[in-house]
Design an enzyme around this catalytic site. Structure first.
Site, PDB file in Angstrom:
ATOM      1  N   ASP A 121       5.092   2.830  -4.471  1.00 53.06           N
ATOM      2  CA  ASP A 121       4.902   2.490  -3.132  1.00 53.06           C
ATOM      3  C   ASP A 121       3.299   3.046  -2.791  1.00 53.06           C
ATOM      4  OD1 ASP A 121       5.401   2.795   0.148  1.00 53.06           O
ATOM      5  OD2 ASP A 121       7.272   2.475  -0.752  1.00 53.06           O
ATOM      6  N   HIS A 169       4.313   5.553   4.497  1.00 57.24           N
ATOM      7  CA  HIS A 169       5.275   4.968   3.902  1.00 57.24           C
ATOM      8  C   HIS A 169       5.810   5.308   2.569  1.00 57.24           C
ATOM      9  CE1 HIS A 169       7.623   1.245   2.406  1.00 57.24           C
ATOM     10  NE2 HIS A 169       7.986   1.220   3.483  1.00 57.24           N
ATOM     11  N   SER A 171      13.107  -1.424   4.351  1.00 60.87           N
ATOM     12  CA  SER A 171      12.453  -0.309   3.472  1.00 60.87           C
ATOM     13  C   SER A 171      13.272   0.751   3.447  1.00 60.87           C
ATOM     14  CB  SER A 171      11.279   0.106   3.886  1.00 60.87           C
ATOM     15  OG  SER A 171      10.062  -0.924   3.708  1.00 60.87           O
TER      16      SER A 171
END
Length: 554
Positions: free
Chosen positions: A62, A116, A297
């Site tokens: 990520d 994120h 996600s």
């Protein structure tokens, strides 16, 4: 061979970014504050039994993480910068705004307090802390898991991951296949990638290596209303639809699909939780969190945390057997893999209680999603050659130049055949009365030799384990005869002594995507059109594929 244009296209990959729910300290928080995927009796009971992810390795690919994010303070996380390369596949340095990309940042650096990547980590191993005690923080269901975070892009205040500085497209892009291989080499059991993006043929080897080693790859579908493929056939040109990947869609606590992705997509495998969940207001805030749409996600990360609990509970189970249990024992599965005929819900909604109570070692060591995809693709004229290709005979792949499936996709089909052949050896061994027959399974022969001294989690088997005392190829009765003979000889020696003297894991940089449940855009155009009619819903005269995992041995 990977063309320059393919690499340029791959450099335009995109992220599926969404925030995910957090865990809890039992009794400390209300279940309606966005923590419900973890604030429940099943997780609480698992923790009381010591099932908290301990000993399970989870790789997370990520964006840059905020390393001193409060919820991650006590987590076991190793941060590593991913590989970046140019169109000639040479390793290059990724720079963002002229500065070298780093694996992590500190809170407040560049104005960021979250990202994120940070959120995904927290939803797997976070402890619920926040920048201020007034507001609850994100917490994961597997707080004791060991995590390798591989950074494939910079943090961004918007919906996308910031790409490397480039003068020309393809100068510096993330190498998805290499990063997956890094996770495999680290012995990851689970690989969470809450992103989406294009792959090229050079990436396939890394992903196939993950399949060989039974790594459970988890990803989410796009948070958009663009319909996906009609059937569960996989598509190796995308990281989230690569065959064998557990692609999730997002639901709320009542099992309702998220409005942002309530659409047909044949490659959805299971449903997980990403609606009405806790998440940061935005990456630039250190004030508080709110409950909202975390998107796919979040759903992917929640599922990864659940799988870590199952892997700790069932030490002898391979990753493939865990996936078998996952799709068979959904809330609608009742022990059998039953796929949604509308192709929106896959095999159903994850059932953590079933994952922790139904023993998975009864199932075969074959990735059931891969199995279904290989059988389904073989039924469609436009797809039947995808996974049977050989680069020696058709180096240009199949399809048109604009819609090409590289010849390297044949590696996927051959891996499926290897898994099936390996399981036949296990069944033959069991039929012959052997013990430790799992040493012949696909996971245990991933590197070309059997290994019967460790569990799939890498832990040594107990010394008294009978599987270490006999070759699994020899019938049990024969070992009994040999044992009796040895015992008789030993007894004779002892009597004589008494009488005489008394004696054994290119994240392509996503440059466009969704964050926090928003809709993803596609820089290279819409989702690929469905190239075949009707799937197994009846149109096109196609018969549905055989049930994956049918005829499993006990």
């Amino acid at each position: 061979m990977v063309s320059r244009w393919s690499r340029v296209k791959a450099g335009c990959a995109f992220a599926l970014a969404c925030v995910l729910p957090c865990a809890w300290t039992p009794g400390a928080f209300a279940a309606d504050d966005g923590r419900w995927p973890v604030a429940n009796d099943v997780v609480a009971a698992a923790w009381k039994q010591g099932i908290d992810g301990s000993g399970v390795k989870v790789a997370v690919l990520d964006s840059q993480a905020v390393e001193d994010y409060p919820a991650l303070k006590h987590a076991s996380i190793t941060y590593k910068l991913g590989r970046f390369h140019n169109v000639d596949d040479k390793t290059v340095e990724c720079k963002v705004d002229g500065k070298p990309l780093t694996a992590t940042i500190k809170s407040g650096e560049g104005g960021y307090y979250s990202s994120h990547g940070t959120d995904m980590l927290a939803w797997i191993v976070g402890d619920g802390s926040n920048y201020t005690s007034k507001w609850p923080g994100i917490m994961g269901a597997a707080p004791k898991a060991d995590v390798l975070h591989i950074t494939d892009g910079a943090v961004n205040a918007g919906p996308a991951v910031t790409p490397c500085d480039q003068k020309l497209a393809g100068d510096a892009t993330s190498d998805s296949g290499a990063d997956v291989k890094t996770a495999v080499d680290w012995d990851a059991r689970i690989l969470n990638r809450s992103q989406g993006g294009d792959l090229v043929s050079a990436d396939y080897a890394g992903y196939v290596d993950a399949l060989r080693h039974g790594v459970v790859m988890v990803g989410g579908r796009a948070n958009d209303m663009n319909p996906g493929l009609d059937d569960l056939t996989g598509d190796p040109r995308s990281m989230e639809t690569f065959p064998g990947v557990v692609m999730v869609n997002s639901v709320d606590e009542s099992g309702n699909l998220a409005s942002t992705s309530d659409v047909m997509d044949g490659n959805v495998a299971v449903l997980s939780y990403g609606m009405n969940v806790l998440g940061p207001v935005n990456p630039l805030s250190n004030v508080y969190n709110i409950a909202g749409n975390g998107g796919t996600s979040t759903a992917a990360a929640v599922l990864s945390s659940y799988l870590a609990l199952a892997m700790q509970k069932w030490l002898d189970a391979t990753g493939n057997q865990i996936i078998q249990s996952l799709i068979r024992n959904t809330k609608s599965g009742k022990g059998k893999p039953v796929i949604d005929p509308e192709r929106k819900r896959g095999f159903g909604e994850v059932d953590l209680n079933a994952l922790l109570t139904v023993g998975p070692t009864q199932y075969k060591d074959v990735n059931p999603i891969l199995e279904y995809q290989m059988k389904a693709a073989a039924q469609y004229p436009d797809l039947k050659d995808w996974y049977t290709q050989d680069c020696k005979t058709n180096p240009d792949g199949v399809g048109t130049a604009a819609d090409n499936v590289p010849c390297e996709a044949g590696l996927i089909g051959r891996e499926y055949e290897r898994q099936q052949a390996a399981w036949k050896k296990v069944e033959q061994c069991r039929s012959d009365g052997g013990s430790d027959c799992m040493q012949y399974s696909a996971t245990n022969t991933a590197d070309g030799s059997t290994n019967n001294t460790t569990t799939p989690n890498g832990q040594a088997k107990p010394e008294g384990d009978p599987s270490q005392s006999a070759s699994s190829g020899m019938p049990v009765w024969l070992w009994g005869v040999i044992g009796a003979g040895v015992a008789a000889i030993a007894a004779g020696v002892i009597i004589a002594l008494v009488v005489s003297r008394r004696r054994r894991t290119r994240a392509r940089i996503p440059v466009s995507g969704v964050a926090y449940g928003s809709v993803r855009s596609y820089p290279n155009g819409p989702v690929p059109s469905r190239p075949y009619p009707g799937g197994s819903q009846g149109s096109g005269g196609q018969a549905p594929p055989a049930e994956p995992g049918a005829g499993t041995a006990t």
